[in-house]
Design an enzyme around this catalytic site. Structure first.
Site, PDB file in Angstrom:
ATOM      1  N   CYS A  26       0.564  -1.399   0.191  1.00  0.00           N
ATOM      2  CA  CYS A  26       0.049  -0.178  -0.180  1.00  0.00           C
ATOM      3  C   CYS A  26       0.580   0.816  -0.082  1.00  0.00           C
ATOM      4  O   CYS A  26       1.425   1.409   0.565  1.00  0.00           O
ATOM      5  CB  CYS A  26      -0.829  -0.024   1.193  1.00  0.00           C
ATOM      6  SG  CYS A  26      -1.516   1.744   1.403  1.00  0.00           S
ATOM      7  N   CYS A  29       0.146   4.231   2.934  1.00  0.00           N
ATOM      8  CA  CYS A  29       0.595   3.408   3.801  1.00  0.00           C
ATOM      9  C   CYS A  29       1.604   3.343   3.979  1.00  0.00           C
ATOM     10  O   CYS A  29       2.535   3.505   5.477  1.00  0.00           O
ATOM     11  CB  CYS A  29       0.219   1.643   4.114  1.00  0.00           C
ATOM     12  SG  CYS A  29      -1.656   1.158   4.098  1.00  0.00           S
TER      13      CYS A  29
END
Length: 102
Positions: A26, A29
């Site tokens: 991600c 993230c």
């Protein structure tokens, strides 16, 4: 040392716990990682920050209905008191932490 359960991790007595639900793949993230490090160092000794990989811990993600990542959930005395999905500025996270430290 035995591995702690998720409920044991978030029930840290007297100390709020910030949980970062993330995944290695991600992009947002990865953007959050240095922000969380900054927040952790600002509140050292007063806040526990833990990262939960949703790919490896699907039960915890389902339990708290994490539908997008990153999702941050701040727990105080084992209960969620603040939640935010997406990239969040350090100031916003710190305000949430300060609200439970008072």
């Amino acid at each position: 040392m035995p591995k702690k359960s998720f409920s044991e991790l978030i029930s840290s007595p007297g100390m709020p716990v910030l949980v970062d639900f993330y995944a290695d793949w991600c992009g947002p993230c990865k953007t959050m990682a240095p922000i969380l490090e900054q927040v952790a160092s600002q509140h050292q000794g007063k806040l526990k920050v833990i990262k939960i990989d949703v790919d490896k811990n699907q039960a915890a993600a389902q339990q708290f209905k994490v539908q997008s990542i990153p999702t941050l959930i701040l727990f105080h005395q084992g209960k969620p008191v603040w939640r935010q999905a997406g990239v969040v500025p350090a100031t916003q996270i710190s305000q949430a932490v300060q609200s439970v430290l008072r």
